[in-house]
Design a protein around this motif. Sequence first.
Motif, PDB file in Angstrom:
ATOM      1  N   GLN A 118       0.823  -1.216   0.000  1.00 47.29           N
ATOM      2  CA  GLN A 118       0.000   0.000   0.000  1.00 47.29           C
ATOM      3  C   GLN A 118       0.852   1.259   0.000  1.00 47.29           C
ATOM      4  O   GLN A 118       0.402   2.310  -0.465  1.00 47.29           O
ATOM      5  CB  GLN A 118      -0.940  -0.002   1.212  1.00 47.29           C
ATOM      6  CG  GLN A 118      -1.956  -1.125   1.206  1.00 47.29           C
ATOM      7  CD  GLN A 118      -2.835  -1.086  -0.038  1.00 47.29           C
ATOM      8  OE1 GLN A 118      -3.290  -0.032  -0.465  1.00 47.29           O
ATOM      9  NE2 GLN A 118      -3.047  -2.253  -0.643  1.00 47.29           N
ATOM     10  N   ALA A 119       2.051   1.170   0.508  1.00 40.68           N
ATOM     11  CA  ALA A 119       2.917   2.355   0.567  1.00 40.68           C
ATOM     12  C   ALA A 119       3.546   2.659  -0.784  1.00 40.68           C
ATOM     13  O   ALA A 119       3.609   3.811  -1.222  1.00 40.68           O
ATOM     14  CB  ALA A 119       4.003   2.151   1.625  1.00 40.68           C
ATOM     15  N   THR A 120       4.004   1.607  -1.485  1.00 40.43           N
ATOM     16  CA  THR A 120       4.734   1.817  -2.748  1.00 40.43           C
ATOM     17  C   THR A 120       3.878   1.566  -3.981  1.00 40.43           C
ATOM     18  O   THR A 120       4.208   2.026  -5.068  1.00 40.43           O
ATOM     19  CB  THR A 120       5.957   0.892  -2.812  1.00 40.43           C
ATOM     20  OG1 THR A 120       5.503  -0.475  -2.854  1.00 40.43           O
ATOM     21  CG2 THR A 120       6.856   1.112  -1.606  1.00 40.43           C
ATOM     22  N   GLY A 121       2.774   0.800  -3.819  1.00 39.00           N
ATOM     23  CA  GLY A 121       1.939   0.461  -4.969  1.00 39.00           C
ATOM     24  C   GLY A 121       2.458  -0.724  -5.751  1.00 39.00           C
ATOM     25  O   GLY A 121       1.833  -1.156  -6.719  1.00 39.00           O
ATOM     26  N   ALA A 122       3.623  -1.287  -5.353  1.00 39.20           N
ATOM     27  CA  ALA A 122       4.213  -2.416  -6.067  1.00 39.20           C
ATOM     28  C   ALA A 122       3.647  -3.733  -5.547  1.00 39.20           C
ATOM     29  O   ALA A 122       3.287  -3.860  -4.371  1.00 39.20           O
ATOM     30  CB  ALA A 122       5.726  -2.399  -5.901  1.00 39.20           C
ATOM     31  N   PHE A 123       3.557  -4.729  -6.441  1.00 33.64           N
ATOM     32  CA  PHE A 123       3.141  -6.064  -6.039  1.00 33.64           C
ATOM     33  C   PHE A 123       4.383  -6.849  -5.589  1.00 33.64           C
ATOM     34  O   PHE A 123       5.367  -6.939  -6.335  1.00 33.64           O
ATOM     35  CB  PHE A 123       2.443  -6.788  -7.187  1.00 33.64           C
ATOM     36  CG  PHE A 123       1.024  -6.343  -7.408  1.00 33.64           C
ATOM     37  CD1 PHE A 123      -0.019  -6.990  -6.757  1.00 33.64           C
ATOM     38  CD2 PHE A 123       0.734  -5.279  -8.244  1.00 33.64           C
ATOM     39  CE1 PHE A 123      -1.333  -6.592  -6.944  1.00 33.64           C
ATOM     40  CE2 PHE A 123      -0.572  -4.855  -8.442  1.00 33.64           C
ATOM     41  CZ  PHE A 123      -1.608  -5.518  -7.784  1.00 33.64           C
ATOM     42  N   GLU A 124       4.316  -7.421  -4.378  1.00 28.68           N
ATOM     43  CA  GLU A 124       5.462  -8.112  -3.801  1.00 28.68           C
ATOM     44  C   GLU A 124       5.094  -9.559  -3.479  1.00 28.68           C
ATOM     45  O   GLU A 124       3.968  -9.856  -3.067  1.00 28.68           O
ATOM     46  CB  GLU A 124       5.911  -7.392  -2.520  1.00 28.68           C
ATOM     47  CG  GLU A 124       6.336  -5.943  -2.767  1.00 28.68           C
ATOM     48  CD  GLU A 124       6.604  -5.199  -1.474  1.00 28.68           C
ATOM     49  OE1 GLU A 124       6.278  -5.753  -0.381  1.00 28.68           O
ATOM     50  OE2 GLU A 124       7.133  -4.062  -1.532  1.00 28.68           O
TER      51      GLU A 124
END
Length: 904
Positions: free
Chosen positions: A108-114
């Motif tokens: 949620q902070a970076t918007g990247a899928f991890e």
Amino acid sequence: MKNLNYNERSWAIDLISEINLISSRKISDQFKATGEQTLTTKVGKLFPDLILQDFNLNVLQGWELKFPNTSILNEELLDNAKIKAESLNLESFLVWNVKEACLYLKNQATGAFEAMKTWESSIIQAREDVFLNSEEWKRMLVEILDDLNSFFSQGKIKTSYLTEVIDASFLSEIVENSYKFDIEIIKEKERGSSLFRSQMDNWWEFNKNSFGDNKYEAMSKINFVKWINKIIFVNTLNSYIDLNDEILKINRTNNVNDLLEIFSKVTNDHNFINIFGSAFTDEMLSSESMVNLQILNQLLYTTKLSEDIKKLYAHLIENNISKTNKKFQGFYTTPENLSHLLVELVIDDINGSVIDPCCGSGTILNSIRNYYSNFQDPLSVNSNIWGADKFDFPVQVSTISNVRPELIGSVINIFTEDVFNLSIEKEIKFINPKKPSETVSKRLPEFDYIISNLPFVSFNKINEYSRNEGIEHYQFEEISNEYSLGARSDLYYYIINHLNKILNENGKAGFITSNSWLGTTEGVSFKNLLLENFNIDVIVISGTGKWFENADVKTLLLILSKKLDKNNTKFVTLKKDVNQLTSDEIKRIKDSIVLESENEYLSIHTYSKDRFINLVESIGSSWMPLFVDNKWIDDDLLEKLIPLDSIFDISRGIRKGWNEMFYVKSDIDIEKEYLSPLYKSSSDYKALEIDPSTKEVAFDCNEDIEYLKINKPKAYSWIKRFETKKNKAGKLLPEALGKPDNWYKLTKAPFSDFMISQNPYKKLMVFKPSKKGVIDQRFICLTILDPNSYNSEVLHLLLNSIIFQFFIESAGFPRGLGALDINSTNFPKLKLLNPGLLNEKQNKHLINLFEPIKNRSQENLEIEFTLPDRIRFEETLLSYFGLDSKFLQIKNALIDLYKIRTIE
């Protein structure tokens, strides 16, 4: 034994079946799976291979499936999974190549899928292992589902409701990835059918100015959206009547003719011809578009959509129809709160019959239906409500948005017809819902109420519209001559005039129109039309910016009564954004208007017809001053004013066209005698005394071309450079700009003593130019008729006084983006404080007080009149005219008008 035909698609089908089988055996932790496994598509990137849903059929997750020869770290695989997750408004996805699976969660902070969790098999290593080791991947599946259930139950992964999934961006993506494939189908049909070419030409002739430049793109996009409407509505209807067989058949069809046959059967069995009926473009679907419609159908069917789809359709209309198309067809969708307020202000007797003759997407019809339903049962309400539109697409959408479960089996009085063909007792044929093979005829009543957001079709379409063979009764030219409607009159002038004929003698009408008629030259004729045929009950404008977020035009509510014996008009300004109002606040505003009581939501000024007409005529203004406190405009003031055109010759600046030729850089190499100082734009100036542009000059040559050829080669060469250029209409400039011997000549304008922008924004400045020059059409020019009779310095300060700034603000109407559109025809009718009432001593004192104001930068209006030097000057000026007590009243009225215009 190896199964050579077992591929990724085969495995996906088995995987979906296994998930649903596991779910059926368990009491809790149920999942449901669906996917596009039965469909093929070239466009891709729209839907995951598998969609996982929970027990309530909320969308949980998308899975991307590959065989072991594709790594789960493959960049294209992960990109596709991410795109599809975001298109479905999901915060996770899973990739699985049978050998390995990995769950990705959005940070949620970076918007990247991890990567969050992985699963692995030591048995399955290659493609051929998949079929032979089905028990292994089924074991992995149970493990994956158990882990996922834990994540979902703990709230670590967000669930999406269908209304979140099928949102505006999702539908927009389907449209954008589909309609382009249909263009070639349309072109092929056009090449092979004379009838289709005629139908296409007829459609485009009327719509070409509203869809952009590409008729094929416009037609294919509209056509595909109509098909989306059909798919969504047939699934919605399935919540009320059994259409399971028909919906399942949609995904088994291989061509558009089969699809048409399915919807023909639904129409024959259950009616809704407005929604499911065919148009001449319906068969123009590519295989790619067919597949995407089938995928949408499958998603809707597996979710058993039963929610109200009104918001879904609002998103669809707002995002998937080009702005120009919405504008032309009235599809600047009416804000719901504005619609509710309009209905509240118009409807008196709940038993009355009402029609929206330009119903668009059906927002106003919905508001009427909901309002009536507070007092009557749905069937009684339905019999009194009518809707019509010129085009089949809005009729389709409007019908969908007005369907209620109680009305299935009843005629919904919405039909396709041009507003100008509506007449009392006109026969309208509907399909009989109980016997779809038969028709039901109804005759239009004499209506008690007419309520509509009238289409924003500008004057440049009137001639084309009036030639439309589909218009049966209306004589545009005759009405234009009767009311002196000019060439720039908008279409709704004519519509309101025509609708008067279907309104009963005690009837009322409420319309949303642009606000331009309050101040334009053409608006004068429209006002006369209104005053002759109606009583103007209420006019409501916004004091908080535009009501329509997606349109530059500013609008108003116009409430009319057929009875002419009423005599009062209420001019209302809303002080709160209508889109932010609650239902209770809307009712309170309506009550305040009816009872003529101001509150924090509105201001209201009530006048008799004679009084407000006399008021605007006495100062030569538009109707805008009627929305603010103008009690200070009394006989004492009026006797101190003289007409502006008694002192000045008033004209527009030069309008030649083709600025590239006539406005040139100051250092251009042309004979200097043909270069004149240029005053081009008010944005260049901050003070009241101005110099011409330092960057540009005007090419101002009036010599004969043969003389120039021999004696002035540079000017001659410059002219010849443009001789073969064409304007946007394809005309050569010598033809477009005038006669062959003067096309390159600027008309010599007399010296202008003063000038004001035609469209000022936050500063109202009357400029004094320092030297003679060419003045652009953006300015209104004021030239002293008798220079020996007036002190130009005194005239300059009077033209910049607060009282004349109020008159300037009153001369026009608020345009979109906050500019003031000054009516150049009305401008000469304005009044000015009579300079003859000042003596020489007063003149000198005022000139001295005005000097520092004249030489400094002018501030925005609401700040300018708080400055000490300005207050000192204004109070002194007013005192010399015996108007000492009026400064604050004038200031407040001016600022109120200014804020109505500039707040966006």
